[in-house]
Design a protein around this motif. Structure first.
Motif, PDB file in Angstrom:
ATOM      1  N   GLY A  74       5.289   7.496   2.309  1.00  0.00           N
ATOM      2  CA  GLY A  74       4.857   6.114   2.522  1.00  0.00           C
ATOM      3  C   GLY A  74       5.905   5.265   3.206  1.00  0.00           C
ATOM      4  N   GLN A  75       7.190   5.509   2.892  1.00  0.00           N
ATOM      5  CA  GLN A  75       8.260   4.692   3.462  1.00  0.00           C
ATOM      6  C   GLN A  75       8.394   4.856   4.969  1.00  0.00           C
ATOM      7  N   PRO A  76       8.479   6.084   5.518  1.00  0.00           N
ATOM      8  CA  PRO A  76       8.571   6.207   6.977  1.00  0.00           C
ATOM      9  C   PRO A  76       7.309   5.753   7.699  1.00  0.00           C
ATOM     10  N   ILE A  77       6.147   5.915   7.056  1.00  0.00           N
ATOM     11  CA  ILE A  77       4.909   5.427   7.677  1.00  0.00           C
ATOM     12  C   ILE A  77       4.962   3.914   7.816  1.00  0.00           C
ATOM     13  N   SER A  78       5.374   3.241   6.741  1.00  0.00           N
ATOM     14  CA  SER A  78       5.489   1.789   6.777  1.00  0.00           C
ATOM     15  C   SER A  78       6.500   1.342   7.825  1.00  0.00           C
ATOM     16  N   GLY A  79       7.641   2.041   7.901  1.00  0.00           N
ATOM     17  CA  GLY A  79       8.658   1.684   8.887  1.00  0.00           C
ATOM     18  C   GLY A  79       8.232   1.959  10.316  1.00  0.00           C
ATOM     19  N   SER A  80       7.310   2.906  10.507  1.00  0.00           N
ATOM     20  CA  SER A  80       6.878   3.258  11.864  1.00  0.00           C
ATOM     21  C   SER A  80       5.896   2.253  12.451  1.00  0.00           C
ATOM     22  N   VAL A  81       5.062   1.668  11.588  1.00  0.00           N
ATOM     23  CA  VAL A  81       3.993   0.799  12.100  1.00  0.00           C
ATOM     24  C   VAL A  81       4.436  -0.649  12.269  1.00  0.00           C
ATOM     25  N   ASN A  82       5.608  -1.019  11.737  1.00  0.00           N
ATOM     26  CA  ASN A  82       6.046  -2.410  11.847  1.00  0.00           C
ATOM     27  C   ASN A  82       6.170  -2.859  13.296  1.00  0.00           C
ATOM     28  N   ILE A  83       6.635  -1.972  14.173  1.00  0.00           N
ATOM     29  CA  ILE A  83       6.801  -2.349  15.580  1.00  0.00           C
ATOM     30  C   ILE A  83       5.460  -2.696  16.209  1.00  0.00           C
ATOM     31  N   LEU A  84       4.381  -2.039  15.781  1.00  0.00           N
ATOM     32  CA  LEU A  84       3.047  -2.352  16.296  1.00  0.00           C
ATOM     33  C   LEU A  84       2.607  -3.741  15.831  1.00  0.00           C
ATOM     34  N   ILE A  85       2.978  -4.080  14.594  1.00  0.00           N
ATOM     35  CA  ILE A  85       2.631  -5.411  14.070  1.00  0.00           C
ATOM     36  C   ILE A  85       3.391  -6.490  14.838  1.00  0.00           C
ATOM     37  N   TYR A  86       4.687  -6.274  15.053  1.00  0.00           N
ATOM     38  CA  TYR A  86       5.479  -7.251  15.796  1.00  0.00           C
ATOM     39  C   TYR A  86       4.914  -7.435  17.206  1.00  0.00           C
ATOM     40  N   TYR A  87       4.600  -6.337  17.854  1.00  0.00           N
ATOM     41  CA  TYR A  87       4.118  -6.388  19.246  1.00  0.00           C
ATOM     42  C   TYR A  87       2.770  -7.112  19.326  1.00  0.00           C
ATOM     43  N   SER A 137       8.735  20.699 -12.958  1.00  0.00           N
ATOM     44  CA  SER A 137       9.647  20.562 -11.822  1.00  0.00           C
ATOM     45  C   SER A 137       8.948  20.730 -10.482  1.00  0.00           C
ATOM     46  N   ARG A 138       8.095  21.748 -10.365  1.00  0.00           N
ATOM     47  CA  ARG A 138       7.410  21.969  -9.096  1.00  0.00           C
ATOM     48  C   ARG A 138       6.470  20.814  -8.758  1.00  0.00           C
ATOM     49  N   LEU A 139       5.770  20.352  -9.772  1.00  0.00           N
ATOM     50  CA  LEU A 139       4.887  19.201  -9.567  1.00  0.00           C
ATOM     51  C   LEU A 139       5.689  17.985  -9.129  1.00  0.00           C
ATOM     52  N   ASP A 140       6.878  17.812  -9.717  1.00  0.00           N
ATOM     53  CA  ASP A 140       7.734  16.685  -9.354  1.00  0.00           C
ATOM     54  C   ASP A 140       8.180  16.775  -7.902  1.00  0.00           C
ATOM     55  N   VAL A 141       8.532  17.972  -7.448  1.00  0.00           N
ATOM     56  CA  VAL A 141       8.990  18.142  -6.070  1.00  0.00           C
ATOM     57  C   VAL A 141       7.871  17.857  -5.084  1.00  0.00           C
ATOM     58  N   VAL A 142       6.703  18.463  -5.308  1.00  0.00           N
ATOM     59  CA  VAL A 142       5.579  18.282  -4.382  1.00  0.00           C
ATOM     60  C   VAL A 142       5.142  16.825  -4.347  1.00  0.00           C
ATOM     61  N   ILE A 163       5.373  13.978  -1.207  1.00  0.00           N
ATOM     62  CA  ILE A 163       4.178  13.278  -0.723  1.00  0.00           C
ATOM     63  C   ILE A 163       4.343  11.771  -0.867  1.00  0.00           C
ATOM     64  N   ILE A 164       4.846  11.335  -2.023  1.00  0.00           N
ATOM     65  CA  ILE A 164       5.037   9.907  -2.261  1.00  0.00           C
ATOM     66  C   ILE A 164       6.016   9.304  -1.263  1.00  0.00           C
ATOM     67  N   MET A 202       0.823  -1.209   0.000  1.00  0.00           N
ATOM     68  CA  MET A 202       0.000   0.000   0.000  1.00  0.00           C
ATOM     69  C   MET A 202       0.860   1.262   0.000  1.00  0.00           C
ATOM     70  N   SER A 203       1.970   1.235   0.724  1.00  0.00           N
ATOM     71  CA  SER A 203       2.830   2.417   0.798  1.00  0.00           C
ATOM     72  C   SER A 203       3.738   2.552  -0.415  1.00  0.00           C
ATOM     73  N   TYR A 204       3.988   1.445  -1.133  1.00  0.00           N
ATOM     74  CA  TYR A 204       4.939   1.468  -2.239  1.00  0.00           C
ATOM     75  C   TYR A 204       4.272   1.673  -3.598  1.00  0.00           C
ATOM     76  N   ILE A 205       2.963   1.491  -3.666  1.00  0.00           N
ATOM     77  CA  ILE A 205       2.256   1.700  -4.934  1.00  0.00           C
ATOM     78  C   ILE A 205       2.470   3.118  -5.472  1.00  0.00           C
ATOM     79  N   PRO A 206       2.320   4.175  -4.644  1.00  0.00           N
ATOM     80  CA  PRO A 206       2.586   5.524  -5.169  1.00  0.00           C
ATOM     81  C   PRO A 206       4.018   5.686  -5.677  1.00  0.00           C
ATOM     82  N   THR A 207       4.987   5.046  -5.018  1.00  0.00           N
ATOM     83  CA  THR A 207       6.375   5.135  -5.474  1.00  0.00           C
ATOM     84  C   THR A 207       6.532   4.513  -6.854  1.00  0.00           C
ATOM     85  N   CYS A 208       5.906   3.359  -7.060  1.00  0.00           N
ATOM     86  CA  CYS A 208       5.978   2.700  -8.371  1.00  0.00           C
ATOM     87  C   CYS A 208       5.341   3.567  -9.449  1.00  0.00           C
ATOM     88  N   ILE A 209       4.212   4.176  -9.125  1.00  0.00           N
ATOM     89  CA  ILE A 209       3.558   5.063 -10.089  1.00  0.00           C
ATOM     90  C   ILE A 209       4.461   6.258 -10.407  1.00  0.00           C
TER      91      ILE A 209
END
Length: 389
Positions: A349-362, A336-341, A345-346, A311-318
């Motif tokens: 997804g990576q830090p969100i995914s990395g943040s919730v893993n500890i909740l899954i493990y617990y 260029s501006r559209l690319d930066v913004v 945003i895209i 779910m978090s990596y789909i926007p990156t692939c797009i």
């Protein structure tokens, strides 16, 4: 994400043009190739509005990255406490280390941009140097995370499909070697960018100082090499890893449902006194019969991790595909501006995914939960409270 400046505005996010020293790492404002972009670039978002949007995203992303740093630090500490006798502990530790490093690199980039915005004098060009010391590594390390997730998913697929051979195929030593190979093939190529770009010391007459900056190497070999390795390592590798994670996750979900159905059909028969060997062979496969509760919980945990990753990596692939398809969608093009913004945003997804893993493990791993509670001394506090009562 290398920002340019409008003349006479020292409060903008963009470094001044005199610091760029003819360096291409900035957002160009010339949209003559596509006049329709004048509305998108200048009409919808002025320089001040663009700064506000980027600053808002940076502060939000940094809040998420702080959570990722703390969460993955705790994960690493818990896995070190559990030890590495189980192959899954090794791969999950590697995943936590990569997520932690991603958050640190992201923080480094945010810090440089904020210091530049607040006119803090730096001995280097914040945006450009960040590119060679953080942004490029971040992109390739994201691919490393994708491949580690793919390996974990594939490992659990073997556990389900060939349970009798899985322990011989997946060993602690083999998992450790696999992690090293994945890092070598996915993250280390990021340093090849120094073939295309290099550090230089340049004099800034307005500040009367010499600062560290970057310039491109214009040789034909460097340009061709950059195009090839970006396509292979920056597009093909992460998309292939994403496909493997997706396929393995689907297989795991299907197999888990078959196992659940088999157990439901077995329970009534057991209550009626029917021996397991009398149950029709069509109702279960050998793999279904051999998987135990502990392995099933681990598989469910991996499915959850992989699903969140997907779910978090789909926007990156797009985003990767759009960068390849549309020529102007880059830091130096008319979009260029559209690319930066969109890039900022895209990348959330990576830090969100990395943040919730500890909740899954617990939630889903009893050993991790027990080690975590011991690490933060929750069990001791509960025991002392019961003794006082």
């Amino acid at each position: 994400m290398y920002l340019d400046s409008t003349e006479g505005d020292n409060t903008s996010l963009y470094p001044a043009r005199d610091q760029m020293t003819d360096n291409p790492f900035h957002l160009g404002e010339d949209h003559s190739k596509d006049p329709s972009m004048l509305t998108l670039a200048s009409g919808i978002l002025s320089d001040e509005q663009f700064d506000i949007v980027i600053l808002f995203i940076i502060y939000i992303s940094q809040l998420i990255n702080n959570c990722a740093i703390i969460a993955n630090s705790l994960c690493i500490a818990v896995f070190l406490k559990l030890g590495f006798s189980e192959p899954s502990n090794i791969s999950l530790t590697a995943l936590a280390v990569c997520d932690f490093t991603l958050a640190v690199l992201y923080t480094w980039g945010n810090l440089c941009f904020l210091l530049t915005y607040h006119n803090v004098s730096l001995p280097f060009h914040g945006a450009n140097v960040t590119f060679l010391t953080g942004s490029a590594q971040w992109v390739f390390l994201s691919s490393t995370v994708a491949w580690i997730t793919a390996f974990i998913s594939f490992e659990r697929c073997l556990c389900i499909l060939v349970p009798l051979k899985e322990r011989r195929l997946i060993t602690p030593r083999g998992t450790f070697v696999s992690m090293l190979i994945i890092i070598l093939l996915t993250f280390c190529p990021s340093f090849f960018i120094y073939i295309r770009y290099k550090f230089v010391w340049v004099f800034n007459p307005y500040l009367n100082v010499t600062i560290l900056n970057t310039i491109p190497v214009h040789s034909e070999f460097a340009i061709l090499f950059e195009k090839i390795y970006i396509v292979i390592c920056g597009v093909i590798q992460p998309l292939l890893a994403f496909s493997i994670v997706l396929i393995c996750t689907v297989l795991l979900v299907v197999q888990l449902r078959r196992i659940s159905s088999w157990r439901m059909s077995f329970t009534p028969a057991k209550r009626q006194g029917v021996r397991p060997e009398e149950i029709p062979a069509a109702s279960s496969s050998a793999a279904e019969a051999k998987i135990n509760k502990k392995e099933e919980r681990l598989v469910r945990m991996v499915v959850t991790i992989a699903t969140i990753f997907i779910m978090s990596y789909i926007p990156t692939c797009i985003g990767l595909l759009c960068d390849v398809i549309f020529d102007g969608l880059n830091l130096f093009g008319v979009y260029s501006r559209l690319d930066v913004v969109s890039g900022y945003i895209i990348s959330l997804g990576q830090p969100i995914s990395g943040s919730v893993n500890i909740l899954i493990y617990y939630k889903m791993a009893s050993k991790f939960r027990s080690a975590f509670r011991g690490l933060v001394r929750l069990d001791r506090e509960e025991q002392e409270r019961h003794e006082l009562e």
